[in-house]
Motif scaffolding. Structure first.
Motif, PDB file in Angstrom:
ATOM      1  N   GLN A 156      23.423 -13.207  33.382  1.00  0.00           N
ATOM      2  CA  GLN A 156      22.985 -12.069  34.186  1.00  0.00           C
ATOM      3  C   GLN A 156      22.571 -12.534  35.589  1.00  0.00           C
ATOM      4  N   ALA A 157      21.824 -13.635  35.649  1.00  0.00           N
ATOM      5  CA  ALA A 157      21.381 -14.143  36.946  1.00  0.00           C
ATOM      6  C   ALA A 157      22.586 -14.510  37.827  1.00  0.00           C
ATOM      7  N   MET A 158      23.573 -15.148  37.229  1.00  0.00           N
ATOM      8  CA  MET A 158      24.765 -15.568  37.991  1.00  0.00           C
ATOM      9  C   MET A 158      25.607 -14.367  38.404  1.00  0.00           C
ATOM     10  N   LEU A 159      25.655 -13.351  37.536  1.00  0.00           N
ATOM     11  CA  LEU A 159      26.375 -12.118  37.879  1.00  0.00           C
ATOM     12  C   LEU A 159      25.761 -11.507  39.142  1.00  0.00           C
ATOM     13  N   HIS A 160      24.434 -11.516  39.205  1.00  0.00           N
ATOM     14  CA  HIS A 160      23.762 -10.939  40.366  1.00  0.00           C
ATOM     15  C   HIS A 160      24.052 -11.735  41.638  1.00  0.00           C
ATOM     16  N   GLU A 161      24.389 -13.000  41.503  1.00  0.00           N
ATOM     17  CA  GLU A 161      24.781 -13.762  42.700  1.00  0.00           C
ATOM     18  C   GLU A 161      26.188 -13.386  43.158  1.00  0.00           C
ATOM     19  N   VAL A 162      27.156 -13.468  42.248  1.00  0.00           N
ATOM     20  CA  VAL A 162      28.547 -13.249  42.686  1.00  0.00           C
ATOM     21  C   VAL A 162      28.832 -11.803  43.066  1.00  0.00           C
ATOM     22  N   ALA A 163      28.151 -10.866  42.415  1.00  0.00           N
ATOM     23  CA  ALA A 163      28.422  -9.453  42.698  1.00  0.00           C
ATOM     24  C   ALA A 163      27.786  -8.980  44.000  1.00  0.00           C
TER      25      ALA A 163
END
Ligand code: S3P
Length: 176
Positions: free
Chosen positions: A67-74
């Motif tokens: 979830q944390a990484m999704l918030h970076e790439v998105a």
């Protein structure tokens, strides 16, 4: 003049083996915008493979990190993202993705998914140690609870009939 300006973000969702990475790469080439596979992004940021993360922190630990990484790439401006098969099904990830991007569900029959997974070389921690028959029924069971999350994507693309992924030519018109 920034009027009418909108970042072009496309996020591909769907079960393992649906072809998210393959389609993502093809779209990226066609549209000329960068492609990120969320699993690869996690691996390079964490310097750990997805399997190591599952082994060390369990699935719960992986989901938090995902979830944390999704918030970076998105947040990137123009981007095509293929997320993991489970990404849309945890926390409020699907709502978040719908706010950030054009989301596309790559929908495929369980048999097609099974076939692609047999051909693939990626290590899938959730499938390790299972016999082919166990994998077949695992896919069916998981799809039952996951499908409602996938189905909330803004667009659906049926990939069951696209057998040769190399030849996939998807136009933006089909998506947006
Ligand atoms: C998972 C799918 C994988 C990866 C992890 C968990 C899942 O991604 O994120 O192994 O829960 O379906 P792919 O769909 O790219 O294989």
């Amino acid at each position: 003049n920034k009027e009418g300006y909108r970042p072009l973000r496309i996020i591909l969702v769907g079960y393992m083996g649906a072809g998210k990475t393959t389609v993502g790469k093809a779209l990226s080439k066609e549209l000329g915008i960068p492609f990120y596979d969320l699993d690869w992004y996690i691996e390079s940021r964490m310097r750990r493979t997805v399997k190591q993360i599952f082994d060390e922190r369990g699935e719960d630990g992986f989901r938090k990190m995902e979830q944390a990484m999704l918030h970076e790439v998105a947040e990137f401006e123009h981007v095509i993202i293929s997320c993991g098969g489970g990404t849309p099904c945890f926390f409020d990830n699907m709502d978040y993705m719908n706010r950030q991007a054009e989301t596309v569900y790559l929908k495929a029959e369980p048999d097609v998914l099974f076939r692609h997974l047999q051909m693939g070389r990626s290590v899938r921690p959730l499938l390790l140690g299972k016999t082919p028959d166990e994998i077949r029924s695992f896919i069916r069971e998981q799809l039952e609870w996951r499908e409602p999350f996938y189905a909330r994507a803004r667009h659906t693309l049926d990939v069951s009939l696209m057998d040769n992924y190399e030849k996939i030519q998807i136009s933006v018109d089909q998506l947006c």
